[in-house]
Design an enzyme around this catalytic site. Structure first.
Site, PDB file in Angstrom:
ATOM      1  N   CYS A   2       0.950  -1.228  -0.061  1.00 33.46           N
ATOM      2  CA  CYS A   2      -0.274  -0.155   0.061  1.00 33.46           C
ATOM      3  C   CYS A   2       0.957   1.279  -0.266  1.00 33.46           C
ATOM      4  O   CYS A   2       2.145   1.123   0.155  1.00 33.46           O
ATOM      5  CB  CYS A   2      -0.875  -0.169   1.234  1.00 33.46           C
ATOM      6  SG  CYS A   2      -1.744  -1.542   1.445  1.00 33.46           S
ATOM      7  N   ARG A  27       1.649   1.078  -6.020  1.00 29.21           N
ATOM      8  CA  ARG A  27       1.912   0.310  -4.950  1.00 29.21           C
ATOM      9  C   ARG A  27       0.335  -0.243  -4.393  1.00 29.21           C
ATOM     10  O   ARG A  27       0.348  -1.303  -3.815  1.00 29.21           O
ATOM     11  CB  ARG A  27       2.441   0.840  -3.798  1.00 29.21           C
ATOM     12  CG  ARG A  27       3.765   1.485  -4.010  1.00 29.21           C
ATOM     13  CD  ARG A  27       4.136   2.213  -2.740  1.00 29.21           C
ATOM     14  NE  ARG A  27       4.314   1.368  -1.702  1.00 29.21           N
ATOM     15  CZ  ARG A  27       5.565   0.785  -1.433  1.00 29.21           C
ATOM     16  NH1 ARG A  27       6.688   1.017  -2.020  1.00 29.21           N
ATOM     17  NH2 ARG A  27       5.551   0.013  -0.358  1.00 29.21           N
ATOM     18  N   TRP A  75      -3.916  -1.822  -1.397  1.00 28.64           N
ATOM     19  CA  TRP A  75      -4.134  -2.990  -2.345  1.00 28.64           C
ATOM     20  C   TRP A  75      -4.697  -4.115  -0.971  1.00 28.64           C
ATOM     21  O   TRP A  75      -3.795  -4.325  -0.034  1.00 28.64           O
ATOM     22  CB  TRP A  75      -2.662  -3.547  -2.864  1.00 28.64           C
ATOM     23  CG  TRP A  75      -2.707  -4.762  -3.571  1.00 28.64           C
ATOM     24  CD1 TRP A  75      -3.323  -4.893  -4.789  1.00 28.64           C
ATOM     25  CD2 TRP A  75      -2.355  -6.210  -2.893  1.00 28.64           C
ATOM     26  NE1 TRP A  75      -3.174  -6.160  -5.140  1.00 28.64           N
ATOM     27  CE2 TRP A  75      -2.657  -6.862  -3.999  1.00 28.64           C
ATOM     28  CE3 TRP A  75      -1.892  -6.696  -1.818  1.00 28.64           C
ATOM     29  CZ2 TRP A  75      -2.598  -8.237  -3.957  1.00 28.64           C
ATOM     30  CZ3 TRP A  75      -1.899  -7.799  -1.651  1.00 28.64           C
ATOM     31  CH2 TRP A  75      -1.999  -8.788  -2.868  1.00 28.64           C
ATOM     32  N   ASN A 100       0.687   0.049   6.152  1.00 26.61           N
ATOM     33  CA  ASN A 100       0.916  -0.819   5.213  1.00 26.61           C
ATOM     34  C   ASN A 100       1.780  -2.171   5.811  1.00 26.61           C
ATOM     35  O   ASN A 100       2.465  -1.818   6.810  1.00 26.61           O
ATOM     36  CB  ASN A 100       2.215  -0.411   4.281  1.00 26.61           C
ATOM     37  CG  ASN A 100       2.769  -1.407   3.104  1.00 26.61           C
ATOM     38  OD1 ASN A 100       2.043  -1.912   2.846  1.00 26.61           O
ATOM     39  ND2 ASN A 100       3.770  -0.929   2.519  1.00 26.61           N
ATOM     40  N   GLY A 101       1.009  -3.345   5.604  1.00 25.39           N
ATOM     41  CA  GLY A 101       1.540  -4.494   6.388  1.00 25.39           C
ATOM     42  C   GLY A 101       0.364  -5.334   6.944  1.00 25.39           C
ATOM     43  O   GLY A 101      -0.413  -5.166   6.258  1.00 25.39           O
ATOM     44  N   GLU A 482       8.837 -15.983 -18.723  1.00 28.95           N
ATOM     45  CA  GLU A 482       8.725 -14.393 -18.464  1.00 28.95           C
ATOM     46  C   GLU A 482       7.824 -13.916 -19.489  1.00 28.95           C
ATOM     47  O   GLU A 482       6.839 -12.853 -18.927  1.00 28.95           O
ATOM     48  CB  GLU A 482      10.227 -13.727 -18.497  1.00 28.95           C
ATOM     49  CG  GLU A 482      10.113 -12.061 -18.282  1.00 28.95           C
ATOM     50  CD  GLU A 482       9.520 -11.469 -17.042  1.00 28.95           C
ATOM     51  OE1 GLU A 482       9.144 -10.505 -16.957  1.00 28.95           O
ATOM     52  OE2 GLU A 482       9.400 -12.452 -15.961  1.00 28.95           O
ATOM     53  N   LYS A 486       4.140 -12.027 -18.560  1.00 31.10           N
ATOM     54  CA  LYS A 486       3.967 -10.614 -18.726  1.00 31.10           C
ATOM     55  C   LYS A 486       2.524 -10.636 -19.521  1.00 31.10           C
ATOM     56  O   LYS A 486       1.661  -9.742 -19.317  1.00 31.10           O
ATOM     57  CB  LYS A 486       4.846 -10.088 -19.827  1.00 31.10           C
ATOM     58  CG  LYS A 486       6.177  -9.653 -19.217  1.00 31.10           C
ATOM     59  CD  LYS A 486       6.006  -8.393 -18.436  1.00 31.10           C
ATOM     60  CE  LYS A 486       6.998  -8.424 -17.545  1.00 31.10           C
ATOM     61  NZ  LYS A 486       6.820  -9.183 -16.085  1.00 31.10           N
ATOM     62  N   GLU A 489      -0.075 -11.099 -16.847  1.00 30.65           N
ATOM     63  CA  GLU A 489      -0.229 -10.019 -16.072  1.00 30.65           C
ATOM     64  C   GLU A 489      -0.985  -9.047 -16.406  1.00 30.65           C
ATOM     65  O   GLU A 489      -2.090  -8.315 -15.666  1.00 30.65           O
ATOM     66  CB  GLU A 489       1.084  -9.490 -15.550  1.00 30.65           C
ATOM     67  CG  GLU A 489       1.868 -10.334 -14.649  1.00 30.65           C
ATOM     68  CD  GLU A 489       3.372  -9.571 -14.223  1.00 30.65           C
ATOM     69  OE1 GLU A 489       3.428  -9.675 -13.355  1.00 30.65           O
ATOM     70  OE2 GLU A 489       3.846  -9.320 -15.290  1.00 30.65           O
ATOM     71  N   HIS A 505       5.086 -34.601 -23.332  1.00 30.99           N
ATOM     72  CA  HIS A 505       4.852 -35.107 -21.845  1.00 30.99           C
ATOM     73  C   HIS A 505       3.728 -34.406 -21.199  1.00 30.99           C
ATOM     74  O   HIS A 505       3.417 -34.654 -20.166  1.00 30.99           O
ATOM     75  CB  HIS A 505       6.091 -35.019 -20.928  1.00 30.99           C
ATOM     76  CG  HIS A 505       7.155 -35.743 -21.434  1.00 30.99           C
ATOM     77  ND1 HIS A 505       7.396 -37.085 -21.474  1.00 30.99           N
ATOM     78  CD2 HIS A 505       8.295 -35.085 -22.079  1.00 30.99           C
ATOM     79  CE1 HIS A 505       8.221 -37.404 -22.037  1.00 30.99           C
ATOM     80  NE2 HIS A 505       9.080 -36.381 -22.394  1.00 30.99           N
ATOM     81  N   LYS A 604       2.839  -3.160  -7.449  1.00 27.84           N
ATOM     82  CA  LYS A 604       4.433  -3.057  -7.690  1.00 27.84           C
ATOM     83  C   LYS A 604       5.200  -3.815  -6.840  1.00 27.84           C
ATOM     84  O   LYS A 604       6.028  -4.562  -6.959  1.00 27.84           O
ATOM     85  CB  LYS A 604       4.819  -1.639  -8.261  1.00 27.84           C
ATOM     86  CG  LYS A 604       6.156  -1.611  -8.647  1.00 27.84           C
ATOM     87  CD  LYS A 604       6.054  -2.140  -9.918  1.00 27.84           C
ATOM     88  CE  LYS A 604       7.567  -2.167 -10.381  1.00 27.84           C
ATOM     89  NZ  LYS A 604       7.719  -2.929 -11.695  1.00 27.84           N
TER      90      LYS A 604
END
Length: 609
Positions: A2, A27, A75, A100-101, A482, A486, A489, A505, A604
């Site tokens: 946050c 954030r 968030w 935050n936390g 990666e 992306k 996301e 497989h 982020k």
């Protein structure tokens, strides 16, 4: 995950708080709020579910007046995103707090406070904390004593900014496990989760240490450590400018940051090599001794940084003959370890505040690993302060949630690290090869960015797809990982990545004419094997999109479409091939109309487990 911003000033602080929230929105952005106290002790609070612009539309054109205030963009961890769960939270009508936390023992504390007669409005752990402080404040403790005393009862991670209508002109800030900085002005002081929030008002910052509690007024700051002793923390001048966190002429921060990669990588390399050798001073004091002792690497990271670690494992074992393990940080601390003597832990994080990575670093200390080297983008971060050695990536601010230039600069830093080990392990030719390749990276990335128009055209074929499969081999398998990350996301297309040899497989069962299959195809020793794997896809009617470097000499046919990628030396090929996949995800997301810079459910800087 946050954003916190606060201020004690002689001016009205609401405009400063609102601008700070805009700069912190990366954030977290599911709700936002602000509380301001005027000189008469009147507390005004506004909260909304939604983004900072939604808060601004409610507050403007008449912003609340007052010289003390706190604000927050969230968030969600505890409680759904709505007005009631949004910060700031208040208690007893006079104490307000942003957080935050995660408070891990909030349920037990809530039960005790409810038994004492308090009633809670929200589902959050944060309301429990502010009520705990307000309870002490209402029984005669001043704000500092109320917060300091209440902290001893809290378990978990936090960064708090607390104000009281009873004490206008005062703010208490404290941190444990979550970042918090104090901005130093003339006759005014500020707090924030990130220096970027405060760059319009100051360039001078105090970085609080874990356990610190700061008593902040307009004219001064007193800081106390976890034992309650007065301490002095240095004032540092940030090298960032306010303009560095603006979009400029780009439509999105992500696109800007993709285009910034050649310059960012050049910054990572600057001053760290000479005459085909890596300069060990780049890793910090004592680097030579610790690197000499290392006989094995243990890389620990999350998400995109984990993919960087996977590529580094190929480099370390191929070019330096150095054994290397890579592990997701959130798993590292929760299993038993057989620690090999001489193992150097390499922790990777863009922000340096990633909770799982910090926890892994601390666990590695407990387990007796040989030392810790941090690869990070933020020099003032917790990770950098706690590591033995540091290699800063110098990528500059990365605002887009989907990491781009952080990834390529991390890879560049890891390439330098492997080159340093190559010389130590009797392979000077490998060091020279890696350094020569690294020097070519900025130019190679410039050429890779230049394929954007072709990638944008290709993206049109992904818009209406629900799934995608990415394939790679060797050091390019993590590139496929990666690329798939992306795409999922920011476009919300379900994407998976596999080593191409694993198709038969299991994943081959997914392939049909509705499943786009993206392959990373460099000109290397595995190209013939990869082409055989691609034939398996063609035989099942799959739609193949092959990102092949110029040297591979592949051409589009009726069976698949080839997008040429500029060739480069073998060591840097994974870095080069990353860029077109970033561009693919970006342009697919734009065509699908998603919020590119702020994808749903993500933030982020992941400062909670």
């Amino acid at each position: 995950m946050c954003g916190i911003v606060g201020a004690c000033a002689q001016r009205d602080v609401a405009p400063v708080l609102l601008e700070g929230l805009r700069r912190l929105e990366y954030r977290g952005y599911d709700s936002a709020g602000m509380a301001v106290i005027d000189a008469d002790g009147h507390l005004s609070r506004t909260r909304v579910a939604g983004r900072v612009d939604d808060l601004a539309s409610v507050l403007e054109p008449q912003l609340p007046a007052g010289g003390t205030g706190i604000a927050h963009t969230r968030w969600a961890t505890h409680g759904v995103p709505n007005d009631v769960n949004a910060h700031p939270h208040t208690a007893a009508g006079e104490v307000a707090l942003v957080h935050n936390g995660i408070i891990e023992n909030h349920e037990r504390l809530r039960e005790r406070l409810e038994a004492a007669g308090y009633r809670f409005q929200s589902e959050t752990d944060t309301e429990v904390a502010v009520t705990l402080f307000a309870d002490r404040h209402s029984r005669g403790a001043d704000l500092f004593a109320a917060v300091q005393g209440g902290l001893s009862e809290l378990e978990g991670a936090y960064a708090f900014a607390v104000v009281s209508a009873r004490e206008p002109g005062r703010m208490i800030a404290c941190r444990r496990g979550s970042p918090l900085v104090i901005g130093v002005g003339i006759g005014e002081h500020f707090v924030a989760s990130d220096v970027a929030a405060l760059l319009p008002v100051t360039r001078q910052f105090i970085f609080l240490e874990d356990g610190d509690v700061a008593d902040i007024h307009r004219d001064g700051v007193a800081i106390y450590d976890a034992d309650g002793h007065t301490v002095e923390r240095p004032v540092r001048v940030s090298e960032l400018s306010a303009e560095s966190v603006e979009r400029g002429g780009y439509r999105h921060f992500m696109l800007k940051e993709i285009h910034e990669q050649p310059a960012a990588v050049a910054e990572t390399l600057e001053g760290r090599h000479a005459d085909g050798r890596v300069l060990e001073a780049a890793f910090g004091p004592g680097a030579e001794q610790l690197l000499d002792q290392a006989e094995r690497l243990q890389i620990v990271a999350c998400g995109t940084s984990y993919h960087a670690g996977l590529i580094a494992r190929f480099w370390a074992e191929t070019y330096a003959g150095l054994p290397c393990d890579v592990e997701v940080a959130s798993e590292f601390r929760y299993r038993a370890h057989a620690v090999t003597p001489g193992t150097l832990v390499v922790v990777i994080s863009q922000s340096g505040e990633t909770a799982d990575v910090l926890a892994a670093l601390r666990e590695s200390r407990r387990l007796g690993y040989a030392g810790v080297l941090a690869i990070c983008n933020v020099p003032e971060s917790s990770l950098v302060r706690e590591a033995d050695l540091t290699l800063l990536t110098r990528a500059g601010p990365e605002i887009g949630v989907a990491s781009t230039k952080a990834f390529t600069t991390q890879l560049t830093a890891l390439l330098l690290l492997v080159a340093a080990f190559a010389r130590r392990r009797g392979r000077p030719q490998s060091e020279q090869e890696l350094v020569r390749a690294a020097v070519q990276l900025p130019g190679a990335l410039e050429r890779a960015v230049a394929v954007e128009a072709q990638v944008a055209e290709l993206a049109e074929q992904f818009v209406d797809r629900a799934h995608a499969l990415f394939l790679g081999r060797g050091a390019h398998y993590p590139v496929a990982l990666e690329g798939s990350l992306k795409l999922k996301e920011i476009s919300y297309i379900h994407a998976e990545a596999y080593p191409a040899g694993e198709l038969k497989h299991g994943p081959l069962a997914l392939v049909d004419d509705g499943m786009p299959v993206v392959a990373v195809a460099p000109r290397d020793d595995l190209l013939d094997k990869l082409q055989s794997n691609l034939q398996e896809v063609r035989a099942r009617g799959g739609r193949l999109f092959v990102f092949a470097d110029d040297a591979a000499a592949l051409r589009s046919t009726g069976g698949y479409q080839v997008l040429p990628v500029p060739a480069g030396p073998d060591p840097i090929s994974p870095v080069i091939h990353t860029v077109p996949l970033q561009l693919l995800a970006y342009h697919v997301a734009v065509l699908r109309g998603t919020d590119v810079d702020k994808p749903r459910n993500l933030a982020k800087s992941v400062t909670v487990e």
